[in-house]
Each structure stands twice: as C-alpha cells, then as structure tokens.
Design an enzyme around this catalytic site. Structure first.
Site, PDB file in Angstrom:
ATOM      1  CB  CYS A 159       0.305  47.535  45.785  1.00  0.00           C
ATOM      2  SG  CYS A 159      -0.765  47.386  44.290  1.00  0.00           S
ATOM      3  NE  ARG A 160      -1.655  49.005  50.490  1.00  0.00           N
ATOM      4  CZ  ARG A 160      -2.709  49.238  51.262  1.00  0.00           C
ATOM      5  NH1 ARG A 160      -2.897  50.227  52.045  1.00  0.00           N
ATOM      6  NH2 ARG A 160      -3.588  48.217  51.134  1.00  0.00           N
ATOM      7  CB  SER A 161       2.192  43.515  51.853  1.00  0.00           C
ATOM      8  OG  SER A 161       1.495  42.778  50.568  1.00  0.00           O
TER       9      SER A 161
ATOM     10  CG  ASN B 268       1.311  39.285  48.944  1.00  0.00           C
ATOM     11  OD1 ASN B 268       1.685  38.193  48.941  1.00  0.00           O
ATOM     12  ND2 ASN B 268       2.313  40.261  49.515  1.00  0.00           N
TER      13      ASN B 268
ATOM     14  CB  CYS C 196      -1.404  45.218  51.665  1.00  0.00           C
ATOM     15  SG  CYS C 196      -0.633  44.679  50.138  1.00  0.00           S
TER      16      CYS C 196
ATOM     17  CG  ASP D  96      -4.610  49.223  47.648  1.00  0.00           C
ATOM     18  OD1 ASP D  96      -3.631  49.428  46.722  1.00  0.00           O
ATOM     19  OD2 ASP D  96      -5.405  48.461  47.721  1.00  0.00           O
TER      20      ASP D  96
END
Length: 156
Positions: free
Chosen positions: A12-14, A10, A7, A122
């Site tokens: 939150c999402r990933s 690096n 993402c 995000d």
C-alpha cells in the site's frame, strides 16, 4: 541519490510513495535518483500492490509496476534515504539496520510540515478507499517537501 520507502507489507503505502516520488522527480527533471520500495514482512513478496493502492494511483494518472520485496541488509548500505511510514516501521528499521548502515533512516511524515500529519497510517484494514486517498495526499505533500529541501535546496 537512492531513496527507499518501507512499510510493513509493501502493498500500500510504500509502493504508492515510490510511484509518487518517481512522478514528482520526473516533473522536476531530476533524473539522478533511484527510487524503490520494500517491506519489513515477507507477506507480499512477489506480488503487485494492493488493488485499492493501484486504483488511487490510477485516479491520479499514475501507475505502479512494482513487485513486492522484503528489505535486505544491503539496502541499508546501498540507499541514501530509507523512509518508514509509521513508528512501528521506524522501530523495525532501526532494529534491523546493520552497524555499517549508510542510509539516513527517517519517518517520511517528518516532511509533512504538520505535526498531526507525521504518521502515514496503514489503510489496508480499512473498508473502502478513503484511507488510501488520505495516504496518497500525505505522501504527495511529504515527497514534494523532501524534493524541495534535499534536491532543489529551496525553502517553502
């Protein structure tokens, strides 16, 4: 198999996807996979995931010891799959991929099975934790479908 989630930062999402995938693979007794995550931008290199990300993982009995890193050219050769979370990630990943890219660069949401759920937005700039919980649910669904389709070879 080597899987990399990417993402923008690096944080939150990933790293959330990394933790989820590791947990799901362990539950399926699949031990031949390496799972990691990385950023397109360098903002969070050397940092732990965002506090709300860690909170949602904790709510689901997961943890992350990931330390933020930026994607490097070697990742495109080392990993089998590189997953972006949104269209911007995909555009950036395709632009940075070298000529000798070995990885399949895919949108993680393609494994959501729902057209309207293909983008994992995000949550960083949202107030509160709701966006992180939504991301978690999307990521779990996508990772489960990926495992079934690519590693267990079963249809849903």
């Amino acid at each position: 198999m080597k899987i990399l989630f990417v993402c923008i930062g690096n944080s939150c999402r990933s790293p959330m996807a990394e933790a989820v995938m590791k947990d799901l693979l362990a539950k399926e007794n699949i031990h031949h996979c390496l799972v990691d995550s990385a950023a397109i931008a360098s903002w969070n290199v050397g940092r732990t995931p965002e506090e709300r990300c860690l909170q949602v993982l904790s709510e689901n009995n997961l943890t992350s010891e990931h330390i933020g890193r930026q994607i490097v050219e070697e990742d495109f050769v080392e990993f089998d799959y590189i997953f972006g979370m949104d269209e911007g990630n995909m555009r950036d990943l395709k632009a940075m991929s070298p000529v000798d890219c070995q990885a399949r660069i895919e949108l993680l949401g393609e494994y959501s099975m729902k057209e309207y759920d293909k983008i994992i937005f995000d949550p960083y700039f949202e107030r509160g934790i709701h966006g992180f919980r939504r991301c978690f649910d999307q990521i779990v669904t996508c990772c489960k479908h990926f495992i079934k389709q690519k590693l267990l070879c079963t249809d849903e």
